[in-house]
Enzyme design. Structure first.
Site, PDB file in Angstrom:
ATOM      1  NE  ARG A 120      -4.142  -2.019   2.027  1.00  0.00           N
ATOM      2  CZ  ARG A 120      -4.092  -3.025   2.669  1.00  0.00           C
ATOM      3  NH1 ARG A 120      -3.209  -3.116   3.766  1.00  0.00           N
ATOM      4  NH2 ARG A 120      -5.045  -4.007   2.446  1.00  0.00           N
ATOM      5  CE  LYS A 142      -1.064  13.363 -14.806  1.00  0.00           C
ATOM      6  NZ  LYS A 142      -1.584  13.906 -16.343  1.00  0.00           N
ATOM      7  CD  GLU A 184       6.059  15.242 -22.939  1.00  0.00           C
ATOM      8  OE1 GLU A 184       5.184  16.016 -22.730  1.00  0.00           O
ATOM      9  OE2 GLU A 184       5.865  13.993 -22.877  1.00  0.00           O
ATOM     10  CE  LYS A 226       4.645  16.987 -14.733  1.00  0.00           C
ATOM     11  NZ  LYS A 226       4.875  15.736 -15.335  1.00  0.00           N
ATOM     12  CD  GLU A 236      -4.643  15.750 -15.913  1.00  0.00           C
ATOM     13  OE1 GLU A 236      -3.447  15.376 -15.759  1.00  0.00           O
ATOM     14  OE2 GLU A 236      -5.172  15.131 -16.776  1.00  0.00           O
ATOM     15  NE  ARG A 240      -0.036  16.412 -13.399  1.00  0.00           N
ATOM     16  CZ  ARG A 240       0.578  15.902 -12.290  1.00  0.00           C
ATOM     17  NH1 ARG A 240       0.486  15.794 -11.242  1.00  0.00           N
ATOM     18  NH2 ARG A 240       1.599  14.979 -13.124  1.00  0.00           N
ATOM     19  CG  ASN A 244      -2.675  15.217 -20.594  1.00  0.00           C
ATOM     20  OD1 ASN A 244      -2.130  14.093 -21.234  1.00  0.00           O
ATOM     21  ND2 ASN A 244      -2.852  15.026 -19.549  1.00  0.00           N
ATOM     22  CG  HIS A 247       0.203  13.975 -23.854  1.00  0.00           C
ATOM     23  ND1 HIS A 247       0.766  15.436 -24.302  1.00  0.00           N
ATOM     24  CD2 HIS A 247       0.896  13.270 -23.302  1.00  0.00           C
ATOM     25  CE1 HIS A 247       1.980  15.436 -23.498  1.00  0.00           C
ATOM     26  NE2 HIS A 247       1.975  14.257 -23.003  1.00  0.00           N
ATOM     27  CG  HIS A 251      -1.793   9.328 -24.841  1.00  0.00           C
ATOM     28  ND1 HIS A 251      -2.603   9.880 -23.652  1.00  0.00           N
ATOM     29  CD2 HIS A 251      -0.522   9.481 -24.724  1.00  0.00           C
ATOM     30  CE1 HIS A 251      -1.439   9.997 -22.782  1.00  0.00           C
ATOM     31  NE2 HIS A 251      -0.316   9.984 -23.325  1.00  0.00           N
ATOM     32  CG  HIS A 264       5.252   9.590 -24.618  1.00  0.00           C
ATOM     33  ND1 HIS A 264       4.055   9.354 -24.608  1.00  0.00           N
ATOM     34  CD2 HIS A 264       5.692  10.774 -23.823  1.00  0.00           C
ATOM     35  CE1 HIS A 264       3.341  10.392 -23.961  1.00  0.00           C
ATOM     36  NE2 HIS A 264       4.315  11.142 -23.478  1.00  0.00           N
TER      37      HIS A 264
HETATM   38  P1  NAD Z   1      12.096   5.119 -22.084  1.00  0.00           P
HETATM   39  O1  NAD Z   1      11.991   5.362 -20.860  1.00  0.00           O
HETATM   40  O2  NAD Z   1      11.815   4.120 -22.929  1.00  0.00           O
HETATM   41  O3  NAD Z   1      13.751   5.595 -22.409  1.00  0.00           O
HETATM   42  C1  NAD Z   1      14.059   5.881 -23.550  1.00  0.00           C
HETATM   43  C2  NAD Z   1      15.326   4.962 -24.123  1.00  0.00           C
HETATM   44  O4  NAD Z   1      16.487   5.501 -23.666  1.00  0.00           O
HETATM   45  C3  NAD Z   1      15.482   3.480 -23.416  1.00  0.00           C
HETATM   46  O5  NAD Z   1      15.670   2.555 -24.409  1.00  0.00           O
HETATM   47  C4  NAD Z   1      16.308   3.802 -22.213  1.00  0.00           C
HETATM   48  O6  NAD Z   1      17.009   2.296 -21.933  1.00  0.00           O
HETATM   49  C5  NAD Z   1      17.380   4.715 -23.130  1.00  0.00           C
HETATM   50  N1  NAD Z   1      17.919   5.341 -22.260  1.00  0.00           N
HETATM   51  C6  NAD Z   1      17.577   6.033 -20.771  1.00  0.00           C
HETATM   52  N2  NAD Z   1      18.478   6.700 -20.399  1.00  0.00           N
HETATM   53  C7  NAD Z   1      19.633   6.856 -20.832  1.00  0.00           C
HETATM   54  C8  NAD Z   1      21.008   7.185 -21.207  1.00  0.00           C
HETATM   55  N3  NAD Z   1      21.174   8.030 -20.247  1.00  0.00           N
HETATM   56  N4  NAD Z   1      21.882   6.845 -21.738  1.00  0.00           N
HETATM   57  C9  NAD Z   1      21.441   6.081 -22.963  1.00  0.00           C
HETATM   58  N5  NAD Z   1      20.212   5.465 -22.978  1.00  0.00           N
HETATM   59  C10 NAD Z   1      19.117   5.625 -22.086  1.00  0.00           C
HETATM   60  O7  NAD Z   1      11.308   6.724 -22.690  1.00  0.00           O
HETATM   61  P2  NAD Z   1      11.152   8.224 -22.241  1.00  0.00           P
HETATM   62  O8  NAD Z   1      10.972   8.866 -23.351  1.00  0.00           O
HETATM   63  O9  NAD Z   1      12.182   8.534 -21.258  1.00  0.00           O
HETATM   64  O10 NAD Z   1       9.885   7.996 -21.363  1.00  0.00           O
HETATM   65  C11 NAD Z   1       8.840   7.848 -22.160  1.00  0.00           C
HETATM   66  C12 NAD Z   1       7.585   7.066 -21.059  1.00  0.00           C
HETATM   67  O11 NAD Z   1       7.361   8.412 -20.313  1.00  0.00           O
HETATM   68  C13 NAD Z   1       6.267   6.875 -21.748  1.00  0.00           C
HETATM   69  O12 NAD Z   1       5.770   5.593 -21.332  1.00  0.00           O
HETATM   70  C14 NAD Z   1       5.465   8.269 -21.369  1.00  0.00           C
HETATM   71  O13 NAD Z   1       3.880   7.661 -20.993  1.00  0.00           O
HETATM   72  C15 NAD Z   1       5.651   8.532 -19.886  1.00  0.00           C
HETATM   73  N6  NAD Z   1       5.770   9.915 -19.596  1.00  0.00           N
HETATM   74  C16 NAD Z   1       5.034   9.916 -18.236  1.00  0.00           C
HETATM   75  C17 NAD Z   1       4.846  11.200 -17.920  1.00  0.00           C
HETATM   76  C18 NAD Z   1       4.590  11.430 -16.403  1.00  0.00           C
HETATM   77  O14 NAD Z   1       4.123  12.668 -16.233  1.00  0.00           O
HETATM   78  N7  NAD Z   1       4.400  10.211 -15.512  1.00  0.00           N
HETATM   79  C19 NAD Z   1       4.966  12.196 -18.762  1.00  0.00           C
HETATM   80  C20 NAD Z   1       5.662  12.182 -19.934  1.00  0.00           C
HETATM   81  C21 NAD Z   1       5.870  10.848 -20.494  1.00  0.00           C
HETATM   82  N1  GLY Z   2       2.807  14.663 -18.139  1.00  0.00           N
HETATM   83  C1  GLY Z   2       1.521  15.441 -17.832  1.00  0.00           C
HETATM   84  C2  GLY Z   2       1.400  15.791 -16.392  1.00  0.00           C
HETATM   85  O1  GLY Z   2       2.263  15.228 -15.698  1.00  0.00           O
HETATM   86  O2  GLY Z   2       0.299  15.978 -16.206  1.00  0.00           O
END
Ligand code: NAD
Ligand code: GLY
Length: 365
Positions: A120, A142, A184, A226, A236, A240, A244, A247, A251, A264
């Site tokens: 939890r 998130k 972003e 942010k 949100e 907030r 998006n 998105h 998405h 993404h």
């Molecule tokens: P990712 O986590 O897949 O990383 C991208 C690639 O880069 C991967 O292959 C990883 O292994 C590699 N990598 C990471 N750091 C590295 C480094 N320093 N050197 C070499 N390689 C490296 O992709 P991302 O773009 O970081 O994240 C995308 C995800 O984030 C999506 O699932 C999206 O939905 C999510 N997201 C979430 C929020 C939120 O608010 N929680 C906001 C935006 C995006």
């Molecule tokens: N990435 C959008 C949010 O965190 O609200």
């Protein structure tokens, strides 16, 4: 190093931004609750940064369980999440265990959700290693996983105890990932800070060259924007949602192509062009503003032409968007550069926007 603070009462936390802070004990120690740490990362990052972080924690006298997940958006699933739970249980993790998420947004979202659910809720720290994760996903709480029917559909709001963003790790980031992160960054300028958008127009070449000072400013300004929004609307219920922007379309592109085909950030980049085009068709921004947004996203190297699904497929995919209310699609739209709102749009206007986006949109007239 600079320290920003995300103020959420008892859930407040620092965002450390600096060079070579990945293994700085001072960034970790105040936020580790017990003796046992679960270090969650992926197969790519474990060989790059896993060992130095693990060694630093061992040197601090901690017991470290290393959990290495497969790499990629396609693995942001219930199945992989369950692997984290299995390994936490086998390692005897308890409520005093601290989980550290070392990776990009995929690891951060999934490990954060694991921390939210395990017993939890256990403490967790975000150590974002992509530009996208440093400017967006690690900040704001998130967490979650994808469902085959919709992106990020299963998750929780769960804040980390700290965010540790080391600029130096970006030096190993593949160029395609850097570009995805810029989507972003641009989003923050478009929806909340016209002056930052202008700065991005003037500095996009430096960012693409990985100039350290430009990247550091982009990360800092994005986190400031942010954090300010999350502090006003953590869950949100209103404001907030502007984060998006792009998105709803983005998405749909990710789910429609299959997770991992477009990154993404690439889908969001194209989605922002589409959302700006929709705002233009609705008459809420002028052609010049639409053109500036299109130009900056294209200059960043992001896609600006949408994948050629049928209109019906786009509508089907967008029907599961979290912003929708009582079956009606809602989009993040622009009043002008630096100001966004959430609103609806007539089916025919969305349809014509989709048709145009699947060709090669430049001028909308
Ligand atoms: P990712 O986590 O897949 O990383 C991208 C690639 O880069 C991967 O292959 C990883 O292994 C590699 N990598 C990471 N750091 C590295 C480094 N320093 N050197 C070499 N390689 C490296 O992709 P991302 O773009 O970081 O994240 C995308 C995800 O984030 C999506 O699932 C999206 O939905 C999510 N997201 C979430 C929020 C939120 O608010 N929680 C906001 C935006 C995006
Ligand atoms: N990435 C959008 C949010 O965190 O609200």
């Amino acid at each position: 190093m600079i320290t920003l603070r995300l103020d959420l009462g008892e859930r407040s936390y620092p965002i450390y931004i600096g060079s070579d802070i990945l293994v700085s004990p001072a960034c970790y120690l105040p936020h580790i609750s017990g003796h046992h740490i679960a270090l969650v990362t992926n197969q790519t990052l474990v060989s790059l940064y896993g060992e130095p972080v693990r060694k630093m924690l061992l040197d601090l006298g901690k017991q470290v369980t290393l959990i290495v997940l497969p790499d990629g958006e396609a693995f942001k699933t219930w199945h992989t999440l369950n692997e984290v739970f299995d390994q936490l249980l086998v390692a005897g993790a308890d409520r005093a265990t601290t989980l550290i998420a070392l990776g990009g947004g995929v690891i951060g979202d999934m490990a954060g959700f694991a921390a939210a659910c395990y017993m939890r809720g256990i403490a967790f720290i975000q150590v974002p290693t992509t530009l996208l994760a440093q400017v967006d996903s690690s900040v704001g709480g998130k967490t979650g996983i994808n469902h085959p029917r919709g992106k990020n559909m299963i998750g929780a709001f769960y804040q980390p105890r700290a965010v540790i963003a080391d600029m130096h790790v970006l030096t190993t980031l593949p160029r395609r990932e850097l570009v995805a992160g810029l989507a972003e960054v641009i989003k923050h300028g478009v929806v909340a800070d016209a002056a930052f958008f202008v700065w991005l127009e003037n500095n996009i070449a430096a960012l693409l060259r990985c100039q350290a000072s430009a990247l550091a400013y982009a990360v800092q300004r994005s986190c400031e924007i942010k954090a300010a929004i999350v502090m006003q609307d953590e869950r949100e219920s209103g404001l907030r949602a502007i984060l998006n922007f792009g998105h709803t379309f983005g998405h749909a592109i990710e789910a429609g192509l299959g997770y991992g085909h477009w990154l993404h950030g690439e889908a969001v980049g194209c989605g922002m062009v589409m959302a700006a085009a929709l705002s233009r068709r609705l008459g809420s921004i002028d052609e010049a503003t639409y053109q500036r947004i299109h130009r900056l996203i294209q200059a960043a190297g992001l896609p600006v032409v949408a994948p050629a699904f049928t209109q019906a497929r786009y509508f089907e995919l967008m029907a599961v968007d979290k912003k929708n209310q009582e079956g009606a699609l809602r989009f993040v739209l622009l009043s002008h550069l630096g100001l966004a709102y959430v609103g609806g749009a007539a089916h025919e206007i969305v349809a014509v926007t989709l048709d145009h986006a699947m060709q090669a949109p430049s001028a909308l007239a």
